[in-house]
Design a protein around this motif. Structure first.
Motif, mmCIF file in Angstrom:
data_model
loop_
_atom_site.group_PDB
_atom_site.id
_atom_site.type_symbol
_atom_site.label_atom_id
_atom_site.label_comp_id
_atom_site.label_asym_id
_atom_site.label_seq_id
_atom_site.Cartn_x
_atom_site.Cartn_y
_atom_site.Cartn_z
ATOM 1 N N CYS A 36 -2.942 5.352 1.077
ATOM 2 C CA CYS A 36 -3.887 4.224 1.032
ATOM 3 C C CYS A 36 -3.839 3.613 -0.369
ATOM 4 C CB CYS A 36 -5.295 4.754 1.323
ATOM 5 S SG CYS A 36 -6.615 3.558 1.037
ATOM 6 N N THR B 202 -6.214 3.040 -2.186
ATOM 7 C CA THR B 202 -7.144 3.798 -3.034
ATOM 8 C C THR B 202 -6.452 5.001 -3.680
ATOM 9 O OG1 THR B 202 -9.014 3.053 -1.726
ATOM 10 C CG2 THR B 202 -9.366 5.027 -3.033
ATOM 11 N N HIS C 188 -6.840 10.643 2.031
ATOM 12 C CA HIS C 188 -8.115 10.660 2.757
ATOM 13 C C HIS C 188 -7.989 9.985 4.121
ATOM 14 C CE1 HIS C 188 -7.911 7.025 0.242
ATOM 15 N NE2 HIS C 188 -8.407 6.444 1.329
ATOM 16 N N CYS D 177 -8.550 5.463 7.496
ATOM 17 C CA CYS D 177 -9.191 4.691 6.420
ATOM 18 C C CYS D 177 -8.954 3.208 6.654
ATOM 19 C CB CYS D 177 -8.676 5.108 5.043
ATOM 20 S SG CYS D 177 -9.382 4.095 3.728
HETATM 21 ZN ZN LIG Z 1 -8.401 4.493 1.894
#
Ligand SMILES: [Zn+2]
Ligand SMILES: [Zn+2]
Length: 370
Positions: free
Chosen positions: A40, A42, A65, A164
């Motif tokens: 991701c 992030t 995640h 996500c």
């Molecule tokens: Zn994410």
């Protein structure tokens, strides 16, 4: 077991094979064998030391995640869980061991809220793959309340990026509260979230306008099979007023501000992209912001006051929405565009991401090298 460890910011991941398998001890712990674990944006922000949150990662950290796996171990008192050995589950980013007693955990005020005693917004949780170890390892402990069963029709590799990217864009679209037939814009439509958003919004019966400004992203968006009727806009060659000009004719309204999109979702971390989206809205339209640039975003008084544009941020969805989104994806055949790598090649995956590869990059534990 095999893991990929991050030891410090701005360093490559380090592959190790000598880490002990964790054991379920908490009443809600499930031990899963990780099948797929997706990358991701992030993760990129976190590894760069740029996370705009108070939660510092504990080094060495196992990142990721958004992942999926197969249940191989149950909590000490397994009567408490709906899951059994062999179940396939998707694991989302949040709420490992929420406190169950704070305001967030005990409130249940909308049909989409988490069940009482559980909240993805509990301030006392550690975030999976950010404040605690996540999915780039062979086995992971997950909270039975943070996972979703995987319906038939979706593989673990397909589900990982939904945990996500999928839930984030799905719940952002839900926040617009638009009805079928209304118009939605997705700025950043060719990225990981955007290309899923085009598919969800189309399946929800909305009129979809996707915007991007890079060749690879636009090609990915235009190549999606299940977004018939969507308009894909190249922001480099069309201004926002030009992009919405056809709506003036469709609705037979000429006055600026009275025709345009009903809502727009902003995905890029860019003031320019933010303003482009706002400029596509009609007066009183909704702007849902998903990106979180460190310096924030500037809102003009013209848009805020005189055009009555409504602004709202959106982080992630609740666990009810997670399950709903997963079912919705299976029902409507919504799948991410994927490129897979074996766990050993996580750094190669990151290089591919940094080179601007579109779609989602996923560690597949059963990856067959070609
Ligand atoms: Zn994410
Ligand atoms: Zn709580």
């Amino acid at each position: 077991m095999k893991v990929q460890h991050l030891y410090a910011f701005n360093t490559p991941y380090v592959f190790r094979e000598d880490v002990p398998v964790p054991r379920p001890t908490h009443a809600y712990d499930l031990l899963i064998q990780v099948d797929a674990a997706s990358y991701c944006h992030t993760d990129h922000v976190l590894a760069s030391g740029e996370m705009a949150t108070v939660e510092m990662p504990p080094f060495p950290l196992v990142g990721c995640h958004e992942y999926s796996g197969t249940v191989v171990g149950l909590p000490p008192n397994s009567a408490q869980t709906e899951f059994k050995i062999g179940d396939r589950v998707g694991v989302s980013s949040r709420a490992y061991h929420p406190c169950g007693t704070c305001v967030e955990c005990i409130e249940e005020n909308t049909p989409d809220s988490d069940p009482k005693g559980y909240s993805v917004l509990c301030p006392h949780v550690k975030t999976n793959g950010i404040g605690m170890d996540g999915g780039w390892r062979e086995y992971a402990l997950v909270d039975a309340r943070q996972v979703t069963p995987i319906p038939s029709g979706l593989t673990q590799v397909e589900v990982a990026p939904l945990m996500c990217a999928g839930i984030t864009i799905y719940s952002a679209i839900k926040r617009t509260e638009l009805e079928p037939g209304q118009r939605i814009g997705i700025v950043g439509c060719g990225g990981g979230l955007g290309h899923l958003g085009l598919q969800y919004a189309t399946a929800m019966g909305l009129k979809v306008y996707g915007v991007d400004n890079a060749d690879t992203a636009l090609a990915l968006a235009r190549g999606l099979r299940n977004i018939s009727g969507a308009t894909i806009i190249d922001a480099r060659t069309q201004t926002a007023p030009e992009a919405i000009a056809p709506i003036s004719k469709e609705d037979n309204i000429a006055f600026p501000g009275q025709f345009g999109l009903d809502a727009v979702i902003i995905l890029p971390e860019s003031q320019k992209a933010f303003q482009y989206g706002i400029d596509m809205l009609k007066n009183h339209g909704k702007c849902i912001v998903v990106s979180f640039p460190r310096q924030g975003l500037h809102v003009s008084s013209q848009d805020l006051i005189f055009r009555d544009i409504k602004f709202m941020g959106s982080l992630s969805g609740t666990n009810k929405q997670l399950r709903e989104m997963t079912q919705f994806s299976a029902k409507h055949g919504i799948k991410p565009e994927i490129k897979t790598f074996p766990l050993e090649k996580l750094n190669e995956l990151v290089d591919t991401y940094n080179a601007g590869h579109g779609g989602k990059l996923v560690i597949d534990q059963h990856h067959k090298s070609s």
